[in-house]
Design a protein around this motif. Structure first.
Motif, short mmCIF file in Angstrom:
data_model
loop_
_atom_site.label_atom_id
_atom_site.label_comp_id
_atom_site.label_asym_id
_atom_site.label_seq_id
_atom_site.Cartn_x
_atom_site.Cartn_y
_atom_site.Cartn_z
N SER A 78 0.83 -1.22 0.00
CA SER A 78 0.00 0.00 0.00
C SER A 78 0.86 1.26 0.00
N LEU A 79 2.05 1.18 0.61
CA LEU A 79 2.94 2.35 0.65
C LEU A 79 3.66 2.58 -0.66
N PHE A 80 4.20 1.52 -1.26
CA PHE A 80 5.13 1.69 -2.38
C PHE A 80 4.51 1.56 -3.77
N GLN A 81 3.44 0.81 -3.91
CA GLN A 81 2.93 0.60 -5.27
C GLN A 81 2.32 1.85 -5.91
N PRO A 82 1.78 2.81 -5.14
CA PRO A 82 1.36 4.06 -5.80
C PRO A 82 2.51 4.86 -6.39
N LYS A 354 -4.14 8.46 -10.70
CA LYS A 354 -3.90 9.71 -9.96
C LYS A 354 -4.57 9.72 -8.59
N GLU A 355 -5.71 9.05 -8.47
CA GLU A 355 -6.39 9.02 -7.18
C GLU A 355 -5.54 8.32 -6.13
N ASP A 356 -4.81 7.27 -6.53
CA ASP A 356 -3.98 6.54 -5.58
C ASP A 356 -2.83 7.42 -5.07
N ILE A 357 -2.16 8.10 -5.99
CA ILE A 357 -1.03 8.93 -5.57
C ILE A 357 -1.51 10.16 -4.79
N ASN A 358 -2.65 10.72 -5.19
CA ASN A 358 -3.21 11.87 -4.45
C ASN A 358 -3.60 11.47 -3.04
N HIS A 359 -4.17 10.27 -2.90
CA HIS A 359 -4.56 9.79 -1.58
C HIS A 359 -3.33 9.60 -0.69
N LEU A 360 -2.28 8.99 -1.25
CA LEU A 360 -1.05 8.78 -0.48
C LEU A 360 -0.43 10.12 -0.07
N THR A 361 -0.40 11.06 -1.00
CA THR A 361 0.17 12.38 -0.70
C THR A 361 -0.59 13.06 0.43
N LYS A 362 -1.90 12.97 0.40
CA LYS A 362 -2.72 13.59 1.46
C LYS A 362 -2.46 12.91 2.80
#
Length: 728
Positions: A78-82, A354-362
Motif C-alpha cells: 500500500s505504501l510503495f505501489q502508488p 492519480k487518485e492513488d497517488i493523491n490519496h497517499l500524498t494527502k
C-alpha cells in the motif's frame, strides 16, 4: 495470591510489549531497505515526485502498527505501489522470473528508457551542484543553482570605534510556510587581515512569523578597520527586515553609528548607496504593506535559479532493461524492483492512477507531526540510506551499518524531545568516522563559559580564562565536571562526534564539551576548589586562535621567517616573496584551515605536479555500492612558480585541527616531500562536503567523495603523519 497474579500480569504485559517492540524494529529495517531501493534506484515519476522526508515518517508510522508479516506485506504494497507501480512484492514462496512483458508498453517504439545515474549524490541533498549529480536519464530535470542564502549586507569604517562595545539590532520576521531561517550577522575585520569578532545568531535564528527585535553585542577589536554586517535568509522562504540600528558605548551612553536607509524608506533597498545584496536565486525588494514602522520594510525572498531540461547520461555505464533489485526482505517477503522503465514525454510506464497517488500524498501531509516517534524513526531511516548507498568509505572502516540502524531505531523509542533525537543521530553517524559529519538542530542553543581547556598529558587543563572575576588560572587541572570524572564526562561527548583521527576528536570534544543552553551552569572541581561557571557567551565569540601564533607572519631572526597559513592571504604572501628567498628557513603554520593560499606550494615544487585522480567521486547505478560503474577524478595539477623556495629548510607545523582543504595542502607536502612536518596527525577527513536537511530542523554534513594520498594509499582515518611528533 492476588499479588502473585498481579506480578505475573505485569510480567506478561512487559514481555508482550518487548516482543512487539522487537517485531517493530525488524519490520522497520525491512521498510528502511525498501525505502532506499525505491528512492534512489527506481526511476518512476511518482517516486521522483514524492516528499521522501515525509514519506519516511508516514511509512514508519504505518509499519509500526503491523502485528505480523502478512500485515507488513500488505502495508509495504500500500505504501510503495502508488509510487513504484512496477515493484513486485511476493509473500510466501520464492518469486518466479519477473514478467518483463507486463512493464513493456504495446507501442514501445514510441517510448524511451529511463534509469538513475548518480555521481555521488545530489537527489535530496541541500545543494544540487558540482561535484555531485543525480539524474534520471531521459526525464525532465530541474536543478536549482541558487546560493545557500540571500544576503543583504553593508559595511562602515571602524577605526574610530576601536575598543568600544557595540550593539547591532533590527526587527525581522519570517513568513509562514518558509522552509529556511534568517539571521542577523556582524563581523569585525582587522587591519592585519584577521577577524576580531563574528556572530551570526545561529543559536537564535529568525523563525517566527511576527515582528521581533534581534540584537548582537560585542567589542570592536583594537585593530578593527571595518564593521561588516547585514541579514541573510538561508533556504526557501521570505524574510522581512526593518529598523536596523548600530550603536557604540561611550562612557555610560549608547551613541548611534549612522546607517543610510536604515529603515528602508527609499524607492529601493540600495538608496543611499549603503546596502548591497548577494545570492543567486534570491530577490531583494521593499514591502509597503508589512513593516515594523514607517512606510516600508526590506524583503529577502527565495525565487530560485532553476535550470530545466531533459537529462542525458552522466557517464557511459547504465543498468539494462530487465535488470532488477531482487531481494529477500524478511522470512516470507520478497521484492523484485526494476531499475529501468519505459517513459514518454508525459509519464513513466505504466501510468499510475492519480487518485492513488493523491490519496497517499494527502495521508503523508495529514500525518506529519514535528516531534513524535514516527519523525524520529523516519529521520533515522533516511540517514541510514544516504550512507548505505553513497558513503565512499565503508571499505576502510569496520562497521556493521545495519546493526547501527537497529540501535538507532531502538533508541528512538526512548527519546522524548529534539535534544534526545539530536544525540541519537549524532551517535548513529559517529561510527562512520567522518570528520565532516556534523549533525545540528536550528533550535539547539550553543553557549559557552568564559574559559577554554585542553587535554595535556592526559589531564584536563585550563588553557584560557576570559573573565578576571573567575577564580580559575591558566594551568589549573580540572578533576570533575558536573560531578563526573573528566574521563566519563568526555566519553559521552566523544560518543556523539564523528572523527577520523584522535586529533580531530580531541579538537571537537574540547569545544563541544563546553556547549550548552544560554545561562546554563557548568560545575567544575579542581584540586583545591569547586567553581560554578555560567554559559553566557555565544560560540562565535569563543572561537579564537588557540595555541597558534596570532600573527599572520613574522621575521623570527635574520635566518628564519614564520607564516601562519590560517591567517595570511596569498596576496600578502606574494608581496613577501622577494624577502622570503633571502631567508634560510621558512616555518609554515597549518594547525587549522588555509586562507586560500595553497598556491604557495608551487613555490616549493621543482617540477610540475603530475598526480591525477587523488580525489574522486563514485559513479553509482546499483544499490549497496555494488559494482560501482566508475569514478570521476579530480586533481590540482600544480605548476612550479618563481621564486623557488624549496632549496631552503622548510618546516610545516600541523595537528588534528587541519581538515579537508588543509589536508589537501598538507598532502602535497607529504607526497612530494616538500618539507619537514612537525606536530601531530591531521584530521584524516578530506573531500567536498555534501549536506541535507531533515524534518524537525536537523541538518547533516558528510563527505561525498573519496580522497587518497598522492601515492594512492588510504588517507581517510589516517591523515598526514608528521616526520617529528610533538605533543604538549
Amino acid at each position: 495470591m492476588k499479588k502473585s497474579r498481579l506480578i505475573l500480569l505485569v510480567f506478561l504485559t512487559g514481555l508482550s510489549c518487548y516482543s512487539q517492540r522487537k517485531r517493530s524494529i525488524e519490520f522497520l529495517k525491512v521498510f528502511a531497505k525498501t525505502y532506499g531501493y525505491v528512492k534512489y534506484f527506481h526511476p518512476s515519476d511518482e517516486a521522483y515526485g514524492i516528499d521522501w522526508d515525509k514519506f519516511a515518517i508516514y511509512g514508519a508510522s504505518q509499519i509500526e502498527k503491523c502485528k505480523s508479516e502478512i500485515e507488513l506485506y500488505r502495508t509495504l504494497k500500500s505504501l510503495f505501489q502508488p509510487i513504484a507501480p512496477t515493484a513486485h512484492f511476493i509473500f510466501g514462496d520464492e518469486p518466479s522470473n519477473f514478467d518483463l512483458q507486463s512493464i513493456i508498453p504495446s507501442d514501445s517504439d514510441k517510448y524511451e528508457l529511463t534509469y538513475w545515474q548518480h555521481k555521488g549524490l545530489s537527489f535530496g541533498m541541500s545543494n544540487n551542484q558540482r561535484p555531485y549529480y543525480s539524474t534520471r536519464v531521459n526525464r525532465e530535470y530541474e536543478i536549482d543553482y541558487s546560493s545557500a542564502f540571500g544576503n543583504l549586507t553593508t559595511s562602515i569604517e571602524a577605526t574610530k570605534f576601536s575598543g568600544k562595545n557595540f550593539r547591532y539590532s533590527g526587527w525581522a520576521k519570517l513568513e509562514n510556510g518558509s522552509e529556511g531561517n534568517g539571521n542577523l550577522w556582524i563581523r569585525v575585520d582587522n587591519s592585519d587581515g584577521t577577524n576580531g569578532f563574528f556572530k551570526n545568531m545561529s543559536d537564535s535564528p529568525i523563525i517566527e512569523n511576527n515582528w521581533r527585535h534581534y540584537e548582537i553585542t560585542g567589542t570592536i577589536d583594537s585593530l578593527a578597520s571595518s564593521l561588516v554586517f547585514g541579514c541573510f535568509l538561508r533556504g526557501k522562504g521570505k524574510l522581512l527586515l526593518d529598523d536596523v540600528e548600530l550603536t557604540y558605548k561611550e562612557g555610560e551612553k549608547w551613541l548611534p553609528i549612522p546607517i543610510k536607509n536604515s529603515g528602508f524608506e527609499g524607492n529601493k533597498i540600495t538608496d543611499g548607496g549603503q546596502w548591497k545584496s548577494f545570492g543567486s536565486g534570491y530577490v531583494f525588494d521593499l514591502s509597503d504593506s508589512d513593516k515594523k514602522s514607517g512606510n516600508k520594510s526590506a524583503i529577502i525572498q527565495y525565487k530560485g535559479n532553476i535550470e530545466r531540461g531533459k537529462s542525458v547520461k552522466l557517464f557511459d555505464k547504465h543498468p539494462k532493461f530487465g535488470e532488477l533489485i531482487s531481494e529477500k526482505l524478511s522470512d516470507k517477503i520478497y521484492l523484485q524492483l526494476p531499475l529501468v522503465v519505459y517513459c514518454n514525454d508525459e509519464y513513466t510506464y505504466p501510468k499510475v492512477n492519480k487518485e492513488d497517488i493523491n490519496h497517499l500524498t494527502k495521508e503523508i501531509e495529514d500525518g506529519f507531526i514535528v516531534n513524535n516517534l514516527a519523525l524520529r524513526l523516519g529521520n533515522v531511516i533516511n540517514v541510514y540510506n544516504v550512507f548505505k548507498h553513497f558513503y565512499p568509505y565503508f571499505d576502510v572502516i569496520d562497521i556493521d551499518w545495519t546493526k547501527e540502524l537497529e540501535k538507532a531505531l531502538v533508541q528512538s523509542y526512548y527519546d522524548v524531545n529534539e535534544k534526545d533525537h539530536l544525540a541519537t543521530l549524532q551517535k548513529f553517524t559517529a561510527h562512520l568516522r567522518d570528520g565532516h559529519i556534523k549533525v545540528t538542530n536550528v533550535k539547539m542553543e550553543r553557549f559557552v563559559p568564559p574559559i577554554d581547556w585542553e587535554w595535556v598529558e592526559n589531564k584536563l587543563i585550563i588553557t584560557e580564562v576570559y573573565n578576571d572575576d573567575i577564580d580559575l588560572n591558566i594551568g589549573d587541572e580540572v578533576i570533575k565536571i558536573n560531578g563526573k570524572s573528566c574521563e566519563d564526562f568526555f566519553a559521552d561527548i566523544n560518543s556523539k562526534i564523528s572523527a577520523g583521527t584522535k586529533g580531530w576528536l580531541k579538537y571537537r570534544s574540547q569545544n563541544e564539551s563546553l556547549y550548552g543552553p544560554k545561562d546554563s551552569k557548568l560545575k567544575l572541581m579542581t584540586k583545591n576548589k569547586s567553581i560554578e561557571l555560567i554559559r553566557d557567551a555565544n560560540i562565535f565569540e569563543s572561537f579564537r586562535p588557540k595555541n597558534i601564533h596570532n600573527k599572520s607572519y613574522e621575521k623570527i631572526n635574520d635566518d628564519v621567517f614564520y607564516l601562519n597559513l590560517d591567517l595570511v592571504s596569498m596576496d600578502t604572501i606574494n608581496t613577501l616573496l622577494p624577502k622570503l628567498k633571502d631567508f634560510k628557513s621558512i616555518i609554515f603554520d597549518l594547525r587549522g584551515y588555509p586562507k586560500g593560499n595553497h598556491e604557495v606550494i608551487s613555490h616549493l615544487l621543482k617540477t610540475r605536479d603530475t598526480v591525477k585522480g587523488w580525489m574522486k567521486v563514485p559513479q553509482i547505478i546499483y544499490p549497496n555500492q555494488e559494482n560501482i560503474a566508475g569514478w570521476e577524478s579530480y586533481e590540482w595539477m600544480l605548476e612550479p612558480l618563481d621564486p623557488y623556495l624549496g632549496d631552503k629548510q622548510i618546516i610545516f607545523i600541523t595537528d588534528g585541527r587541519a581538515i579537508s582543504y588543509a589536508e589537501s595542502f598538507m598532502g602535497y607536502i607529504e607526497g612530494y616531500k616538500l618539507g619537514t612536518i612537525v606536530g601531530q596527525p591531521t584530521a584524516g577527513t578530506n573531500g567536498n562536503i555534501n549536506s541535507f536537511e531533515l524534518p524537525g530542523g536537523f541538518h547533516l554534513n558528510w563527505t561525498g567523495m573519496k580522497v587518497n594520498k598522492l601515492d594512492g594509499s588510504q588517507h581517510h582515518g589516517i591523515g598526514i603523519i608528521p616526520d617529528i611528533y610533538v605533543a604538549k
